[in-house]
Design a protein around this motif. Sequence first.
Motif, short mmCIF file in Angstrom:
data_model
loop_
_atom_site.label_atom_id
_atom_site.label_comp_id
_atom_site.label_asym_id
_atom_site.label_seq_id
_atom_site.Cartn_x
_atom_site.Cartn_y
_atom_site.Cartn_z
N UNK A 53 0.85 -1.19 0.00
CA UNK A 53 0.00 0.00 0.00
C UNK A 53 0.88 1.24 0.00
N UNK A 54 0.55 2.18 -0.89
CA UNK A 54 1.25 3.47 -0.95
C UNK A 54 0.20 4.50 -1.26
N UNK A 55 -0.23 5.24 -0.24
CA UNK A 55 -1.36 6.15 -0.40
C UNK A 55 -1.14 7.43 0.39
N UNK A 56 -2.05 8.38 0.24
CA UNK A 56 -1.92 9.64 0.97
C UNK A 56 -2.15 9.41 2.46
N UNK A 57 -1.57 10.28 3.25
CA UNK A 57 -1.66 10.15 4.70
C UNK A 57 -2.52 11.25 5.30
N UNK A 58 -3.45 11.79 4.51
CA UNK A 58 -4.26 12.92 5.00
C UNK A 58 -5.11 12.56 6.22
N UNK A 59 -5.44 11.28 6.36
CA UNK A 59 -6.26 10.90 7.52
C UNK A 59 -5.46 11.01 8.83
N UNK A 60 -4.13 11.13 8.71
CA UNK A 60 -3.29 11.33 9.89
C UNK A 60 -2.99 12.81 10.15
N UNK A 61 -3.57 13.67 9.32
CA UNK A 61 -3.31 15.10 9.48
C UNK A 61 -3.99 15.61 10.76
N UNK A 62 -3.31 16.51 11.43
CA UNK A 62 -3.84 17.01 12.70
C UNK A 62 -3.40 18.45 12.92
N UNK A 63 -4.31 19.28 13.40
CA UNK A 63 -3.99 20.67 13.72
C UNK A 63 -3.19 20.77 15.01
N UNK A 64 -3.17 19.65 15.78
CA UNK A 64 -2.49 19.67 17.08
C UNK A 64 -0.99 19.41 16.94
N UNK A 65 -0.56 19.00 15.76
CA UNK A 65 0.84 18.62 15.57
C UNK A 65 1.53 19.66 14.71
N UNK A 66 2.74 20.05 15.09
CA UNK A 66 3.48 21.11 14.40
C UNK A 66 3.74 20.75 12.94
N UNK A 67 4.13 19.49 12.67
CA UNK A 67 4.44 19.10 11.30
C UNK A 67 3.20 18.80 10.48
N UNK A 68 2.04 18.71 11.15
CA UNK A 68 0.79 18.51 10.42
C UNK A 68 0.31 17.08 10.34
N UNK A 69 1.21 16.11 10.57
CA UNK A 69 0.83 14.70 10.49
C UNK A 69 1.25 13.99 11.77
N UNK A 70 0.32 13.20 12.31
CA UNK A 70 0.61 12.51 13.55
C UNK A 70 1.42 11.24 13.32
N UNK A 71 2.24 10.88 14.30
CA UNK A 71 3.00 9.64 14.24
C UNK A 71 2.12 8.48 14.68
N UNK A 72 2.36 7.32 14.07
CA UNK A 72 1.65 6.11 14.45
C UNK A 72 2.43 5.47 15.59
N UNK A 73 1.78 5.30 16.75
CA UNK A 73 2.47 4.70 17.90
C UNK A 73 2.05 3.26 18.14
N UNK A 74 0.97 2.84 17.47
CA UNK A 74 0.53 1.45 17.57
C UNK A 74 -0.38 1.16 16.39
N UNK A 75 -0.45 -0.12 16.04
CA UNK A 75 -1.24 -0.50 14.87
C UNK A 75 -1.86 -1.86 15.11
N UNK A 76 -3.17 -1.98 14.86
CA UNK A 76 -3.85 -3.27 14.92
C UNK A 76 -4.41 -3.60 13.55
N UNK A 77 -4.26 -4.86 13.13
CA UNK A 77 -4.86 -5.34 11.88
C UNK A 77 -6.23 -5.92 12.23
N UNK A 78 -7.29 -5.24 11.77
CA UNK A 78 -8.64 -5.69 12.06
C UNK A 78 -9.14 -6.71 11.04
N UNK A 79 -8.73 -6.54 9.78
CA UNK A 79 -9.13 -7.47 8.72
C UNK A 79 -8.01 -7.54 7.68
N UNK A 80 -7.66 -8.76 7.31
CA UNK A 80 -6.58 -8.96 6.35
C UNK A 80 -7.04 -9.97 5.31
N UNK A 81 -7.44 -9.47 4.15
CA UNK A 81 -7.89 -10.34 3.05
C UNK A 81 -6.91 -10.20 1.90
#
Length: 199
Positions: free
Chosen positions: A148-176
């Motif tokens: 997967x190589x896609x835009x990261x706009x869903x991680x955009x945040x006004x609370x973060x100086x650089x504009x994009x939040x870091x991912x600190x954890x990840x769960x796979x809910x569905x893998x097909x």
Amino acid sequence: MGIDNNEILSLRIKNRKKIFFSVYMIVTMLLLVDVTAILLWQISLAGYWTDRLVFWTWFLSTFAFLIVFWKSILTKIYLFVLILGLLMSIVPMMLPFYGILFSSTGMERRSYYTPEYGKYRVQLIQSVMSRPRLQIIENKGIVEQVILFTDADFLKSDHVKVGYESVIRLDVLKDSPDSLTLKFYTPSQEIEKSFMKLD
């Protein structure tokens, strides 16, 4: 009649040059295969730094190669081709040059996260001309593939100086076979999102 010391030394130097030439050719071929696999199939050696290690091994050994074999006309042609390639990467607004610089040094990666079970790796990649993009990479043993190589706009945040939040954890809910649903944990929010995998 024995062989004198100068002849022995000359034979040793020739043998070492042959060994060095063979090793350099192997490293060069490995780099070319690695770059080709990345460009055509999004497959690379496992681990974020492995490809960069191959590149820097080739880059540094190229200097030694040019010094050792400088007397050969083919070496001079090889140097000309390398310089021409570098100049050609700078001409189109320096984009290929920056691409090489960022990918070989790791400057492209803003943040990353690898789940404990190690099947996937997620990283936020910056670009010279566009917004940061999200890469999801699947581990396949000694190699890994970008699925997967896609835009990261869903991680955009006004609370973060650089504009994009870091991912600190990840769960796979569905893998097909054709899609992936993930739950991203960032410092300020949890985001559930589905993606279609690359073909």
